[in-house]
Write a protein that holds these residues in place. Structure first.
Motif, PDB file in Angstrom:
ATOM      1  N   GLY A   1       0.782  -1.221   0.000  1.00  0.00           N
ATOM      2  CA  GLY A   1       0.000   0.000   0.000  1.00  0.00           C
ATOM      3  C   GLY A   1       0.814   1.270   0.000  1.00  0.00           C
ATOM      4  O   GLY A   1       0.242   2.368  -0.034  1.00  0.00           O
ATOM      5  N   THR A   2       2.127   1.183   0.049  1.00  0.00           N
ATOM      6  CA  THR A   2       2.989   2.366   0.056  1.00  0.00           C
ATOM      7  C   THR A   2       3.139   2.930  -1.350  1.00  0.00           C
ATOM      8  O   THR A   2       3.459   2.203  -2.293  1.00  0.00           O
ATOM      9  CB  THR A   2       4.386   2.002   0.610  1.00  0.00           C
ATOM     10  OG1 THR A   2       4.229   1.476   1.932  1.00  0.00           O
ATOM     11  CG2 THR A   2       5.288   3.222   0.645  1.00  0.00           C
ATOM     12  N   ASP A   3       2.898   4.241  -1.510  1.00  0.00           N
ATOM     13  CA  ASP A   3       3.116   4.911  -2.789  1.00  0.00           C
ATOM     14  C   ASP A   3       4.553   5.413  -2.868  1.00  0.00           C
ATOM     15  O   ASP A   3       5.109   5.903  -1.874  1.00  0.00           O
ATOM     16  CB  ASP A   3       2.161   6.102  -2.942  1.00  0.00           C
ATOM     17  CG  ASP A   3       0.720   5.658  -3.157  1.00  0.00           C
ATOM     18  OD1 ASP A   3       0.519   4.503  -3.575  1.00  0.00           O
ATOM     19  OD2 ASP A   3      -0.183   6.469  -2.895  1.00  0.00           O
ATOM     20  N   TYR A   4       5.140   5.299  -4.061  1.00  0.00           N
ATOM     21  CA  TYR A   4       6.494   5.814  -4.245  1.00  0.00           C
ATOM     22  C   TYR A   4       6.687   6.214  -5.702  1.00  0.00           C
ATOM     23  O   TYR A   4       5.966   5.755  -6.593  1.00  0.00           O
ATOM     24  CB  TYR A   4       7.543   4.780  -3.828  1.00  0.00           C
ATOM     25  CG  TYR A   4       7.543   3.496  -4.630  1.00  0.00           C
ATOM     26  CD1 TYR A   4       8.449   3.302  -5.673  1.00  0.00           C
ATOM     27  CD2 TYR A   4       6.651   2.463  -4.338  1.00  0.00           C
ATOM     28  CE1 TYR A   4       8.465   2.121  -6.408  1.00  0.00           C
ATOM     29  CE2 TYR A   4       6.657   1.291  -5.062  1.00  0.00           C
ATOM     30  CZ  TYR A   4       7.572   1.113  -6.095  1.00  0.00           C
ATOM     31  OH  TYR A   4       7.584  -0.054  -6.826  1.00  0.00           O
ATOM     32  N   GLU A   5       7.662   7.101  -5.941  1.00  0.00           N
ATOM     33  CA  GLU A   5       8.023   7.535  -7.287  1.00  0.00           C
ATOM     34  C   GLU A   5       9.140   6.633  -7.803  1.00  0.00           C
ATOM     35  O   GLU A   5      10.091   6.322  -7.076  1.00  0.00           O
ATOM     36  CB  GLU A   5       8.495   8.996  -7.282  1.00  0.00           C
ATOM     37  CG  GLU A   5       7.464   9.979  -6.760  1.00  0.00           C
ATOM     38  CD  GLU A   5       6.238  10.018  -7.654  1.00  0.00           C
ATOM     39  OE1 GLU A   5       6.399  10.145  -8.878  1.00  0.00           O
ATOM     40  OE2 GLU A   5       5.110   9.907  -7.121  1.00  0.00           O
ATOM     41  N   PHE A   6       9.052   6.262  -9.080  1.00  0.00           N
ATOM     42  CA  PHE A   6       9.985   5.260  -9.614  1.00  0.00           C
ATOM     43  C   PHE A   6      10.338   5.612 -11.061  1.00  0.00           C
ATOM     44  O   PHE A   6       9.506   6.109 -11.829  1.00  0.00           O
ATOM     45  CB  PHE A   6       9.342   3.872  -9.576  1.00  0.00           C
ATOM     46  CG  PHE A   6      10.175   2.800 -10.236  1.00  0.00           C
ATOM     47  CD1 PHE A   6      11.124   2.095  -9.512  1.00  0.00           C
ATOM     48  CD2 PHE A   6      10.030   2.499 -11.596  1.00  0.00           C
ATOM     49  CE1 PHE A   6      11.896   1.115 -10.117  1.00  0.00           C
ATOM     50  CE2 PHE A   6      10.798   1.527 -12.200  1.00  0.00           C
ATOM     51  CZ  PHE A   6      11.738   0.829 -11.453  1.00  0.00           C
ATOM     52  N   ALA A   7      11.601   5.331 -11.423  1.00  0.00           N
ATOM     53  CA  ALA A   7      12.024   5.453 -12.829  1.00  0.00           C
ATOM     54  C   ALA A   7      13.279   4.629 -13.038  1.00  0.00           C
ATOM     55  O   ALA A   7      14.154   4.573 -12.159  1.00  0.00           O
ATOM     56  CB  ALA A   7      12.291   6.906 -13.209  1.00  0.00           C
ATOM     57  N   PRO A   8      13.399   3.960 -14.193  1.00  0.00           N
ATOM     58  CA  PRO A   8      14.669   3.315 -14.535  1.00  0.00           C
ATOM     59  C   PRO A   8      15.682   4.368 -14.973  1.00  0.00           C
ATOM     60  O   PRO A   8      15.322   5.395 -15.565  1.00  0.00           O
ATOM     61  CB  PRO A   8      14.298   2.386 -15.703  1.00  0.00           C
ATOM     62  CG  PRO A   8      13.098   3.028 -16.317  1.00  0.00           C
ATOM     63  CD  PRO A   8      12.358   3.722 -15.212  1.00  0.00           C
ATOM     64  N   LEU A   9      16.963   4.109 -14.684  1.00  0.00           N
ATOM     65  CA  LEU A   9      18.035   5.002 -15.122  1.00  0.00           C
ATOM     66  C   LEU A   9      18.421   4.668 -16.555  1.00  0.00           C
ATOM     67  O   LEU A   9      18.364   3.509 -16.979  1.00  0.00           O
ATOM     68  CB  LEU A   9      19.241   4.864 -14.202  1.00  0.00           C
ATOM     69  CG  LEU A   9      18.998   5.298 -12.750  1.00  0.00           C
ATOM     70  CD1 LEU A   9      20.132   4.818 -11.858  1.00  0.00           C
ATOM     71  CD2 LEU A   9      18.839   6.798 -12.655  1.00  0.00           C
ATOM     72  N   ALA A  10      18.835   5.676 -17.302  1.00  0.00           N
ATOM     73  CA  ALA A  10      19.150   5.466 -18.718  1.00  0.00           C
ATOM     74  C   ALA A  10      20.339   4.537 -18.883  1.00  0.00           C
ATOM     75  O   ALA A  10      20.412   3.761 -19.838  1.00  0.00           O
ATOM     76  CB  ALA A  10      19.419   6.808 -19.396  1.00  0.00           C
ATOM     77  N   ASP A  11      21.293   4.591 -17.957  1.00  0.00           N
ATOM     78  CA  ASP A  11      22.487   3.756 -18.078  1.00  0.00           C
ATOM     79  C   ASP A  11      22.219   2.352 -17.547  1.00  0.00           C
ATOM     80  O   ASP A  11      22.206   1.373 -18.288  1.00  0.00           O
ATOM     81  CB  ASP A  11      23.642   4.408 -17.330  1.00  0.00           C
ATOM     82  CG  ASP A  11      24.945   3.644 -17.507  1.00  0.00           C
ATOM     83  OD1 ASP A  11      25.019   2.833 -18.453  1.00  0.00           O
ATOM     84  OD2 ASP A  11      25.870   3.856 -16.719  1.00  0.00           O
ATOM     85  N   ALA A  12      21.980   2.235 -16.253  1.00  0.00           N
ATOM     86  CA  ALA A  12      21.671   0.941 -15.636  1.00  0.00           C
ATOM     87  C   ALA A  12      21.136   1.209 -14.242  1.00  0.00           C
ATOM     88  O   ALA A  12      21.463   2.211 -13.616  1.00  0.00           O
ATOM     89  CB  ALA A  12      22.916   0.052 -15.570  1.00  0.00           C
ATOM     90  N   GLY A  13      20.314   0.290 -13.746  1.00  0.00           N
ATOM     91  CA  GLY A  13      19.759   0.436 -12.419  1.00  0.00           C
ATOM     92  C   GLY A  13      18.465   1.235 -12.424  1.00  0.00           C
ATOM     93  O   GLY A  13      17.963   1.677 -13.464  1.00  0.00           O
ATOM     94  N   VAL A  14      17.921   1.429 -11.223  1.00  0.00           N
ATOM     95  CA  VAL A  14      16.661   2.153 -11.062  1.00  0.00           C
ATOM     96  C   VAL A  14      16.789   3.079  -9.864  1.00  0.00           C
ATOM     97  O   VAL A  14      17.668   2.916  -9.007  1.00  0.00           O
ATOM     98  CB  VAL A  14      15.476   1.186 -10.858  1.00  0.00           C
ATOM     99  CG1 VAL A  14      15.294   0.279 -12.065  1.00  0.00           C
ATOM    100  CG2 VAL A  14      15.669   0.357  -9.580  1.00  0.00           C
ATOM    101  N   VAL A  15      15.881   4.055  -9.776  1.00  0.00           N
ATOM    102  CA  VAL A  15      15.858   4.980  -8.653  1.00  0.00           C
ATOM    103  C   VAL A  15      14.421   5.122  -8.186  1.00  0.00           C
ATOM    104  O   VAL A  15      13.472   5.064  -8.981  1.00  0.00           O
ATOM    105  CB  VAL A  15      16.453   6.348  -9.052  1.00  0.00           C
ATOM    106  CG1 VAL A  15      15.633   7.012 -10.149  1.00  0.00           C
ATOM    107  CG2 VAL A  15      16.575   7.258  -7.835  1.00  0.00           C
ATOM    108  N   ALA A  16      14.252   5.299  -6.856  1.00  0.00           N
ATOM    109  CA  ALA A  16      12.916   5.450  -6.285  1.00  0.00           C
ATOM    110  C   ALA A  16      12.975   6.471  -5.157  1.00  0.00           C
ATOM    111  O   ALA A  16      14.032   6.690  -4.549  1.00  0.00           O
ATOM    112  CB  ALA A  16      12.392   4.113  -5.770  1.00  0.00           C
ATOM    113  N   ALA A  17      11.836   7.093  -4.884  1.00  0.00           N
ATOM    114  CA  ALA A  17      11.735   8.078  -3.805  1.00  0.00           C
ATOM    115  C   ALA A  17      10.441   7.857  -3.054  1.00  0.00           C
ATOM    116  O   ALA A  17       9.380   7.682  -3.655  1.00  0.00           O
ATOM    117  CB  ALA A  17      11.775   9.494  -4.370  1.00  0.00           C
ATOM    118  N   LEU A  18      10.548   7.834  -1.705  1.00  0.00           N
ATOM    119  CA  LEU A  18       9.352   7.696  -0.883  1.00  0.00           C
ATOM    120  C   LEU A  18       9.619   8.332   0.470  1.00  0.00           C
ATOM    121  O   LEU A  18      10.682   8.105   1.069  1.00  0.00           O
ATOM    122  CB  LEU A  18       8.938   6.236  -0.707  1.00  0.00           C
ATOM    123  CG  LEU A  18       9.852   5.296   0.070  1.00  0.00           C
ATOM    124  CD1 LEU A  18       9.052   4.097   0.557  1.00  0.00           C
ATOM    125  CD2 LEU A  18      11.014   4.834  -0.763  1.00  0.00           C
TER     126      LEU A  18
END
Length: 669
Positions: free
Chosen positions: A151-168
């Protein structure tokens, strides 16, 4: 995100344990102080970040870093403690373009597997992390809001090079994949185990120096190479930590925990002492507590920030000048009584080199009397205290010499043309085979000291007999090595050969060039085809050769190497390859392989075949079945319409009536 294997990363951390400690510590057991007592995990200042590190990011060969970035940044000690943070060198710091000014604290965990999960959980100074605003790395897509299963909302995006990033909730997460982010959120919400549940020794390692501003704990087995009497399975974890205790003091902590205190022998403790022993810094605590070895030293940050005089640059050695000037390129003001100038390791007269100064800093000039100087003099500015590293320079000399060689007489003449008086006892003529002269290890042909007992002056010279062509001569100072050469030259055979090839007639024309009008015996020059004697030689044409003489070789196929050698030792003086003067390129797009005529003369397509090599397979494609001729510069021909593999290495060899013309490549073979 990772740009090097975990094994390399953890090896670097273990090297820091030994190397940094060796530069900081002296002995153990100087005091009776012990490390901080273990505290409950919830008391750890990084507990909230560690709670968001999922268990499956670590196993028995893992490393964890907990870093209070703002504390280290305020004290400006990142360079001193950089090796203690496993994010260094992994590509994670590139998110902030090397500037982590927005980050307050972060925790990173990685294990050894190349494809294993990794994660960094961090908070920012503002408490509000916005990936689009705060990181330098490009996002592959725009940020999207996701809802976790819990149930937790978070912001998410894949990185253009490699890996992913999220914020909550003000916390940032950088990970290898979306699944690792999901696992981190589940761990943070208490719905899945965290890393402390998976690797319980992390808690012990973190608690050993509970108040430290940076703590790295590694459970990899790299300690076994540092201690001969330990096996990989003997260790539990190693600790690297640091604490900013006040604005001008940094405490450096080290620890090693073994699986059983029976392994802590006197020999091991002695080895631990030996690994850490170095003078100059005060040990504030050290202890052997059961199976845990720890030690702490203090670093005077004011002294570390002091830039000691260095970047020395020596001037020319000139007989007309009283002194040689040594420029100090950088450095803060430093008392002269804390410095020492050395010439080839021996202290030099302070009254001369300091020239009456009380302090030395960047921009100053140090002096060495010309009468005390010589070529290749090693000049060192040494610091009496422990807050500066020695600075070095070497005094080079641009002396003028003349080297002449008589090819007919096989004599070598060397003459000194400068005015600086050189001690002839130290001047050595060293002869090497020219092919071998630049090798790291090369054998001398001969040496001689022709000026022993004299001082060289302008015009002094010597002639050596029986010196073969293709010899390298070095005039050396004190040692017959290239690194101590005052001048050098190479004796080359007379003449230079060039090769011109005419594809239409399959004729190679070889031309000799000489710097003067002399003639040479034709028998001295031999023409080779692919390393074998050519059917036609200059001595077939006449007794001698001179500048501009040519020789024609007929029926030379494309790809043949033509070379010319001189003398009984077959010394090369020139070579060339029979070239069709046509070049090709390949393009591979959406499974279509296309041959491009990349320059040169047009080719009739009749009899023109492209041999396509894909790995171990070979396919012949007649070009007259694919296009109407001629095949000219800029034209393209499709060779394969649908390639089964995405990116195989390709080679295409183009032939006409069975004769090789040229190759084209795409990918690595």
């Amino acid at each position: 995100m990772r740009d090097r294997p975990r094994r390399t990363l953890l090896s670097g951390i273990s090297a820091s344990l030994v190397g940094t400690a060796a530069g900081c510590l002296s002995v153990l057991d100087e005091t009776d102080e012990t490390p901080s007592e273990e505290t409950d995990a919830s008391d750890d200042p990084f507990a909230d970040l560690l709670a968001a590190v999922p268990a499956d990011t670590a196993d028995e060969s893992a490393a964890l870093s907990a870093v209070h970035e703002s504390r280290l940044r305020d004290a400006d000690v990142q360079d001193l403690v950089g090796p203690y943070d496993i994010t260094h060198g992994t590509g994670l710091t590139e998110l902030f373009a090397g500037d982590t000014g927005t980050v307050s604290r972060h925790v990173t965990v990685m294990d050894e597997g190349l494809e294993s999960p990794f994660v960094t959980v961090f908070e920012t100074e503002s408490g509000d992390f916005d990936p689009e605003r705060d990181i330098d790395a490009a996002l592959e897509t725009e940020l999207a809001t996701r809802e976790h299963d819990a149930g937790t909302d978070y912001e998410f995006a894949p990185l253009a090079d490699a890996g992913v990033v999220a914020a909550l909730d003000g916390v940032g997460i950088v990970a290898d994949s979306a699944s690792t982010v999901d696992a981190a959120i589940a761990a943070r919400d208490g719905d899945a185990p965290a890393v402390r549940d998976a690797v319980t020794t992390f808690d012990e390692g973190l608690a050993a120096f509970a108040d430290a501003d940076i703590r790295t704990v590694t459970t990899d087995d790299e300690w076994s190479w540092a201690y001969d009497d330990l096996e990989p399975e003997d260790g539990e974890y190693a600790i690297l930590a640091a604490t900013v205790s006040d604005p001008d003091t940094l405490e450096i902590h080290h620890g090693l925990s073994l699986v059983d205190d029976s392994l802590v022998t006197d020999d091991l403790v002695d080895r631990f002492r030996a690994q850490l022993r170095s003078g100059g810094r005060e040990i504030v605590s050290s202890d052997v507590d059961g199976s845990l070895l720890t030690a702490t030293v203090e670093i005077d940050l004011a002294a570390e920030r002091h830039e000691s005089p260095g970047r020395l640059e020596a001037g020319e050695l000139d007989a007309d000048e009283q002194y040689v000037e040594i420029e100090v390129g950088a450095g803060d003001p430093t008392p002269v009584d804390e410095l020492r100038l050395e010439l080839d390791g021996e202290p030099y007269d302070e009254e001369i080199w300091a020239d009456g100064r009380d302090e030395i800093e960047g921009g100053d000039t140090l002096l060495v009397a010309t009468e005390d100087a010589e070529p290749y003099l090693r000049i060192s500015l040494v610091h009496e205290g422990d807050r500066g590293m020695p600075a070095h320079t070497t005094l080079y000399a641009d002396f003028e010499w003349t080297v002449d060689y008589d090819l007919d007489a096989r004599t070598l003449s060397v003459r000194y043309e400068d005015e600086f008086p050189l001690d002839g006892d130290h001047v050595i003529l060293a002869l090497y085979d020219a092919d071998d002269a630049e090798a790291i290890v090369s054998e001398l042909v001969r040496t001689t000291r022709p000026w022993t007992g004299t001082d060289l002056s302008t015009g002094d010279g010597v002639t050596l007999e029986d010196v073969a062509p293709k010899t390298a001569v070095y005039v050396c100072w004190k040692e017959p090595t290239r690194s101590k050469a005052l001048t050098s030259d190479r004796i080359q055979p007379i003449g230079e050969a060039t090769v011109d090839y005419e594809y239409e007639t399959r004729t190679a024309t070889v031309e000799l060039a000489f710097e003067d009008d002399r003639t040479r015996p034709a028998a001295e020059y031999t023409v080779l085809r692919d390393g074998e004697l050519a059917a036609t030689q200059w001595h077939d044409e006449g007794e001698t050769v001179s500048d501009g003489d040519t020789l024609e070789l007929a029926s030379v196929p494309v790809g043949t190497t033509i070379s010319v050698v001189w003398g009984a030792n077959d010394l090369p003086i020139g070579s060339g390859e029979a070239d069709s003067s046509v070049s090709f390129d390949l393009t591979v797009e959406n499974g279509t392989v296309t041959l491009v005529h990349d320059g040169g003369r047009p080719l009739p397509v009749s009899g023109l075949v492209a041999e396509v090599h894909i790995d171990d397979e070979e396919i012949d494609v007649p070009l007259d079945e694919r296009t109407d001729g001629p095949f000219a510069s800029g034209d393209t021909v499709t060779l394969i319409d649908e390639l089964e593999r995405d990116d195989p290495p390709l080679k295409v060899r183009v032939r006409r009536d069975g004769e090789y013309i040229d190759d084209a490549y795409d990918g690595e073979l």
